[in-house]
Design a protein around this motif. Structure first.
Motif, short mmCIF file in Angstrom:
data_model
loop_
_atom_site.label_atom_id
_atom_site.label_comp_id
_atom_site.label_asym_id
_atom_site.label_seq_id
_atom_site.Cartn_x
_atom_site.Cartn_y
_atom_site.Cartn_z
N ARG A 182 17.22 -0.04 12.59
CA ARG A 182 17.90 1.25 12.71
C ARG A 182 19.40 1.06 12.89
N ILE A 183 19.78 0.11 13.74
CA ILE A 183 21.20 -0.16 13.97
C ILE A 183 21.86 -0.64 12.68
N SER A 184 21.20 -1.55 11.98
CA SER A 184 21.76 -2.06 10.73
C SER A 184 21.87 -0.96 9.69
N PHE A 185 20.83 -0.13 9.59
CA PHE A 185 20.85 0.95 8.61
C PHE A 185 21.92 1.98 8.94
N SER A 186 22.05 2.32 10.23
CA SER A 186 23.06 3.32 10.59
C SER A 186 24.47 2.77 10.37
N THR A 187 24.66 1.47 10.62
CA THR A 187 25.97 0.86 10.36
C THR A 187 26.28 0.88 8.87
N LEU A 188 25.30 0.55 8.06
CA LEU A 188 25.49 0.59 6.61
C LEU A 188 25.76 2.00 6.13
N LEU A 189 25.03 2.96 6.67
CA LEU A 189 25.23 4.36 6.30
C LEU A 189 26.62 4.85 6.69
N ASN A 190 27.08 4.45 7.88
CA ASN A 190 28.43 4.82 8.31
C ASN A 190 29.50 4.21 7.43
N GLN A 191 29.30 2.97 7.00
CA GLN A 191 30.28 2.34 6.12
C GLN A 191 30.35 3.05 4.78
N VAL A 192 29.21 3.45 4.25
CA VAL A 192 29.19 4.18 2.98
C VAL A 192 29.86 5.54 3.15
N ALA A 193 29.56 6.23 4.24
CA ALA A 193 30.16 7.54 4.49
C ALA A 193 31.66 7.42 4.68
N ASN A 194 32.11 6.38 5.37
CA ASN A 194 33.55 6.20 5.58
C ASN A 194 34.27 5.87 4.29
N SER A 195 33.60 5.19 3.38
CA SER A 195 34.26 4.88 2.11
C SER A 195 34.34 6.12 1.23
N LEU A 196 33.41 7.06 1.40
CA LEU A 196 33.43 8.27 0.59
C LEU A 196 34.38 9.33 1.14
N VAL A 197 34.47 9.42 2.46
CA VAL A 197 35.28 10.44 3.10
C VAL A 197 36.47 9.77 3.77
N LYS A 198 37.66 10.30 3.51
CA LYS A 198 38.85 9.74 4.12
C LYS A 198 38.87 10.12 5.60
N ASN A 199 38.98 9.13 6.45
CA ASN A 199 38.94 9.35 7.89
C ASN A 199 40.36 9.55 8.40
N HIS A 200 40.61 10.68 9.05
CA HIS A 200 41.93 10.95 9.62
C HIS A 200 41.94 10.76 11.12
N GLY A 201 40.90 10.15 11.64
CA GLY A 201 40.78 9.94 13.07
C GLY A 201 41.50 8.68 13.52
N ARG A 202 41.06 8.16 14.61
CA ARG A 202 41.65 6.98 15.20
C ARG A 202 41.33 5.75 14.37
N THR A 203 42.34 4.95 14.09
CA THR A 203 42.10 3.72 13.35
C THR A 203 41.73 2.60 14.31
N ILE A 204 40.81 1.79 13.91
CA ILE A 204 40.34 0.70 14.74
C ILE A 204 40.97 -0.59 14.24
N THR A 205 41.62 -1.29 15.13
CA THR A 205 42.27 -2.54 14.75
C THR A 205 41.23 -3.64 14.62
N ARG A 206 41.65 -4.73 14.02
CA ARG A 206 40.76 -5.87 13.85
C ARG A 206 40.33 -6.43 15.20
N LYS A 207 41.27 -6.47 16.14
CA LYS A 207 40.97 -6.98 17.47
C LYS A 207 39.90 -6.13 18.16
N GLU A 208 40.03 -4.82 18.02
CA GLU A 208 39.05 -3.93 18.65
C GLU A 208 37.69 -4.02 17.98
N SER A 209 37.67 -4.19 16.67
CA SER A 209 36.38 -4.32 16.00
C SER A 209 35.69 -5.63 16.38
#
Length: 85
Positions: free
Chosen positions: A13-40
């Motif tokens: 479930r965690i893997s699938f939701s992460t994959l789903l979020n990545q696909v959704a983020n690539s389709l929709v431009k996110n105007h929210g908070r950007t996550i730095t490499r260090k934070e990720s």
């Protein structure tokens, strides 16, 4: 056996939701908070720590043991994700 099955389904479930979020983020431009490499990297560490703690909790499902594992894991997560250094 039930605990192992629960663990596997949770990981999937965690893997699938992460994959789903990545696909959704690539389709929709996110105007929210950007996550730095260090934070990720910090978030991935915390995710790994919690998965390991969850596995240990599943192998020994006694409430005192779960509390002994969960409380230090929570504090460790807060220490890792703390923005003040």
């Amino acid at each position: 056996m039930r605990y192992i099955l629960t663990l596997i389904t949770t990981i999937l479930r965690i893997s699938f939701s992460t994959l789903l979020n990545q696909v959704a983020n690539s389709l929709v431009k996110n105007h929210g908070r950007t996550i730095t490499r260090k934070e990720s990297i910090k978030r991935s560490w915390v995710r790994t720590i919690w998965l390991i703690a969850g596995i240990i909790m599943l192998f020994n499902p006694a409430l005192p043991i779960i509390m002994i594992i969960a409380l230090p894991t929570t504090f460790l997560s807060f220490m890792i994700l703390d923005e003040m250094q």
